[in-house]
Design a protein around this motif. Structure first.
Motif, short mmCIF file in Angstrom:
data_model
loop_
_atom_site.label_atom_id
_atom_site.label_comp_id
_atom_site.label_asym_id
_atom_site.label_seq_id
_atom_site.Cartn_x
_atom_site.Cartn_y
_atom_site.Cartn_z
N VAL A 57 46.65 41.93 32.45
CA VAL A 57 46.84 41.10 33.64
C VAL A 57 47.73 41.84 34.64
CG1 VAL A 57 47.82 38.95 34.52
CG2 VAL A 57 46.47 38.94 32.42
N THR A 58 48.85 42.37 34.15
CA THR A 58 49.79 43.07 35.03
C THR A 58 49.16 44.32 35.64
OG1 THR A 58 51.66 42.30 33.71
CG2 THR A 58 52.05 44.20 35.14
N GLY A 59 48.55 45.14 34.80
CA GLY A 59 47.99 46.40 35.26
C GLY A 59 46.83 46.22 36.22
N MET A 60 45.92 45.30 35.91
CA MET A 60 44.75 45.11 36.77
C MET A 60 45.12 44.38 38.06
SD MET A 60 41.66 44.39 34.05
CE MET A 60 40.39 44.34 35.33
N MET A 61 46.07 43.44 37.98
CA MET A 61 46.50 42.78 39.21
C MET A 61 47.14 43.78 40.17
SD MET A 61 45.72 39.55 39.37
CE MET A 61 46.82 38.93 40.62
N GLU A 62 47.93 44.70 39.62
CA GLU A 62 48.63 45.67 40.47
C GLU A 62 47.67 46.65 41.12
OE1 GLU A 62 52.20 48.96 39.94
OE2 GLU A 62 52.30 47.06 38.88
N THR A 63 46.63 47.06 40.39
CA THR A 63 45.73 48.08 40.91
C THR A 63 44.49 47.51 41.60
OG1 THR A 63 44.77 48.22 38.70
CG2 THR A 63 46.38 49.90 39.30
N LEU A 64 43.95 46.41 41.06
CA LEU A 64 42.68 45.89 41.55
C LEU A 64 42.82 44.53 42.24
CD1 LEU A 64 40.45 46.72 38.45
CD2 LEU A 64 40.87 48.14 40.47
N GLY A 65 43.94 43.83 42.02
CA GLY A 65 44.14 42.53 42.64
C GLY A 65 43.54 41.38 41.87
N ALA A 66 42.94 41.64 40.71
CA ALA A 66 42.38 40.60 39.86
C ALA A 66 42.43 41.09 38.42
CB ALA A 66 40.95 40.27 40.26
N SER A 67 42.66 40.17 37.50
CA SER A 67 42.81 40.57 36.10
C SER A 67 41.56 40.33 35.28
CB SER A 67 43.98 39.80 35.47
OG SER A 67 43.75 38.41 35.54
N ALA A 68 40.51 39.83 35.91
CA ALA A 68 39.27 39.56 35.18
C ALA A 68 38.48 40.85 34.98
CB ALA A 68 38.42 38.55 35.95
N THR A 212 46.88 47.59 25.14
CA THR A 212 47.81 46.67 25.80
C THR A 212 49.07 46.37 25.00
OG1 THR A 212 46.65 44.74 24.89
CG2 THR A 212 45.92 45.58 27.02
N GLU A 213 48.99 46.37 23.69
CA GLU A 213 50.14 45.95 22.89
C GLU A 213 51.06 47.13 22.57
OE1 GLU A 213 48.55 43.56 19.66
OE2 GLU A 213 48.62 41.80 20.96
N HIS A 214 51.55 47.72 23.67
CA HIS A 214 52.50 48.83 23.61
C HIS A 214 53.62 48.54 24.59
CE1 HIS A 214 50.18 51.76 21.21
NE2 HIS A 214 49.12 51.28 21.83
N ARG A 215 54.71 49.26 24.44
CA ARG A 215 55.79 49.16 25.42
C ARG A 215 55.27 49.53 26.81
NH1 ARG A 215 61.39 52.74 25.48
NH2 ARG A 215 62.36 51.71 27.26
N TRP A 216 54.36 50.52 26.87
CA TRP A 216 53.82 50.98 28.15
C TRP A 216 52.37 50.51 28.32
CZ3 TRP A 216 57.88 52.26 30.64
CH2 TRP A 216 58.94 52.90 30.00
N GLY A 217 52.07 49.32 27.79
CA GLY A 217 50.70 48.82 27.83
C GLY A 217 50.14 48.68 29.24
N SER A 218 50.94 48.11 30.14
CA SER A 218 50.44 47.92 31.51
C SER A 218 50.18 49.27 32.17
CB SER A 218 51.43 47.11 32.33
OG SER A 218 52.70 47.73 32.37
N HIS A 219 50.99 50.29 31.83
CA HIS A 219 50.77 51.62 32.40
C HIS A 219 49.46 52.22 31.90
CE1 HIS A 219 55.08 50.97 33.00
NE2 HIS A 219 55.03 51.87 33.95
N GLY A 220 49.11 51.92 30.64
CA GLY A 220 47.83 52.38 30.12
C GLY A 220 46.67 51.76 30.87
N VAL A 221 46.76 50.47 31.16
CA VAL A 221 45.71 49.79 31.92
C VAL A 221 45.63 50.35 33.34
CG1 VAL A 221 44.92 47.56 32.82
CG2 VAL A 221 45.90 47.71 30.52
N ILE A 222 46.79 50.57 33.95
CA ILE A 222 46.81 51.16 35.30
C ILE A 222 46.14 52.53 35.29
CG2 ILE A 222 48.35 52.15 37.04
CD1 ILE A 222 50.27 49.80 36.42
N ALA A 223 46.42 53.33 34.26
CA ALA A 223 45.82 54.66 34.17
C ALA A 223 44.30 54.57 34.04
CB ALA A 223 46.41 55.42 32.99
N LEU A 224 43.81 53.59 33.27
CA LEU A 224 42.36 53.38 33.16
C LEU A 224 41.76 53.00 34.50
CD1 LEU A 224 41.90 51.41 29.80
CD2 LEU A 224 41.01 53.67 30.32
N CYS A 225 42.42 52.08 35.20
CA CYS A 225 41.94 51.66 36.52
C CYS A 225 41.92 52.83 37.50
CB CYS A 225 42.81 50.54 37.07
SG CYS A 225 42.70 48.98 36.16
#
Length: 267
Positions: A57-68, A212-225
Motif C-alpha cells: 500500500v505504501t510503496g504503490m501509493m507513493e509511486t503510482l497513486g493507487a495500491s490496487a 513486503t514483510e521486511h523492514r524495507w518492504g515498501s522500498h522493495g515495492v517501490i523498486a518493483l514499480c
C-alpha cells in the motif's frame, strides 16, 4: 443491535470499530462498509490489507497513486514474460499458480526471485536465488543493467513519469558485481533477467509477502514499480505490478471500501 445502539448513543459513533473479512465476497464487504458508515456513522472499518500488505500500500501509493493491482488476472494471458518475486503462488494462490504453470508450458518465459526452491522456481527459465532480505539490492541491480544497456522506454518515461533523475542516481552505483556480493545472485543471471524483463514487450510482475514483510518492504515495492515505469511495463495488457495478497479477497475488500481512509473505488 441493542448494544451497538447503546454504545453509539452513549459514547458516539466513533466508539465502535469493525474488521471485515478478506475471505468474504465483494458484496458482503460492500454491505459491511455501508453498514458502518451509513447505519453506525463512522469510518472505523478495516481489513487485513493494511497489515499483510501495508508495504505494498505504501510503496504503490507513493509511486503510482493507487495500491490496487494494476492489471487483472486475465492479463496473464497477454504477458510475454512473467516475473514472480517473493511469492509461492502454486501453494498460496493456486488459481494464479496453475495459470502461470499453464502459460509457462505454452512457452511464456518465467523468472522467479526467491530464496527458496519453490515449485515455480524449479520450473523457471531463470531463478534468482537471492539471500533473504536483499530484495532492494537485487532490484536496483536489475535497474542498473537496464539503464546501462539503454533499455529504458524513454518515450514512456518522458510522458508518464517524474523524478527519474533521482532514480538514475540511485541505481548508478548498483553494478552487477556489487549486487552479486550483496545478494549472492550471479552477475550473469542479473544481466539476463534485466534484459529479458525490459525487452519482452509485456512483462507481468506478481509479488507476495516475501517482498513486503521486511523492514524495507515498501522500498522493495517501490523498486518493483520503478522497474515497470522505467521500461513501460505498466498501463497496457500483460504488464503491471500485481500484489498477491495474503488472503483470497484482500483486494476486493479494499476495492469496495473496507478501509478507514477510503470509500468504494478508493474515493
Amino acid at each position: 443491535a441493542r448494544e451497538f445502539s447503546r454504545l453509539k448513543e452513549t459514547y458516539g459513533a466513533d466508539s465502535l470499530a469493525t474488521i471485515s473479512s478478506s475471505r468474504g465476497t465483494n458484496e458482503e464487504n460492500y454491505l459491511f462498509a455501508k453498514f458502518m458508515r451509513c447505519t453506525i456513522g463512522t469510518n472505523h472499518i478495516d481489513n487485513c490489507a493494511r497489515v499483510c500488505h501495508s508495504a505494498t500500500v505504501t510503496g504503490m501509493m507513493e509511486t503510482l497513486g493507487a495500491s490496487a493491482a494494476t492489471n487483472s488476472i486475465a492479463d496473464l494471458d497477454h504477458a510475454h514474460l512473467i516475473l514472480v518475486v517473493g511469492a509461492n503462488p502454486t501453494e498460496s494462490h493456486p488459481v494464479i499458480g496453475a495459470r502461470i504453470k499453464q502459460l509457462h508450458r505454452q512457452g511464456v518465459p518465467l523468472i522467479v526471485v526467491d530464496p527458496r526452491q519453490t515449485e515455480l522456481a524449479r520450473l523457471a527459465d531463470l531463478h534468482l536465488q537471492l539471500r533473504p532480505g536483499t530484495n532492494v539490492a537485487l532490484l536496483n541491480g536489475l535497474a542498473h543493467v537496464i539503464v546501462r544497456d539503454g533499455l529504458l522506454d524513454r518515450r514512456f518515461i518522458e510522458a508518464r513519469t517524474e523524478g527519474v533523475a533521482a532514480w538514475l542516481d540511485t541505481v548508478a552505483s548498483c553494478t552487477t558485481s556489487a549486487t552479486e556480493v550483496v545478494t549472492g545472485v550471479p552477475a550473469a543471471h542479473i544481466e539476463e533477467a534485466a534484459r529479458r524483463y525490459a525487452t519482452s514487450g509485456a512483462s507481468f510482475c506478481a509479488h507476495g509477502l516475501g517482498v513486503t514483510e521486511h523492514r524495507w518492504g515498501s522500498h522493495g515495492v517501490i523498486a518493483l514499480c520503478n522497474l515497470a515505469l522505467a521500461t513501460g511495463n505498466i498501463g497496457k495488457p500483460g504488464t503491471g505490478i500485481n500484489p498477491l495478497r495474503g488472503q483470497n479477497n484482500v483486494q476486493g475488500a479494499s476495492d469496495v471500501g473496507c478501509l478507514p481512509t477510503y470509500f468504494s473505488g478508493y474515493q
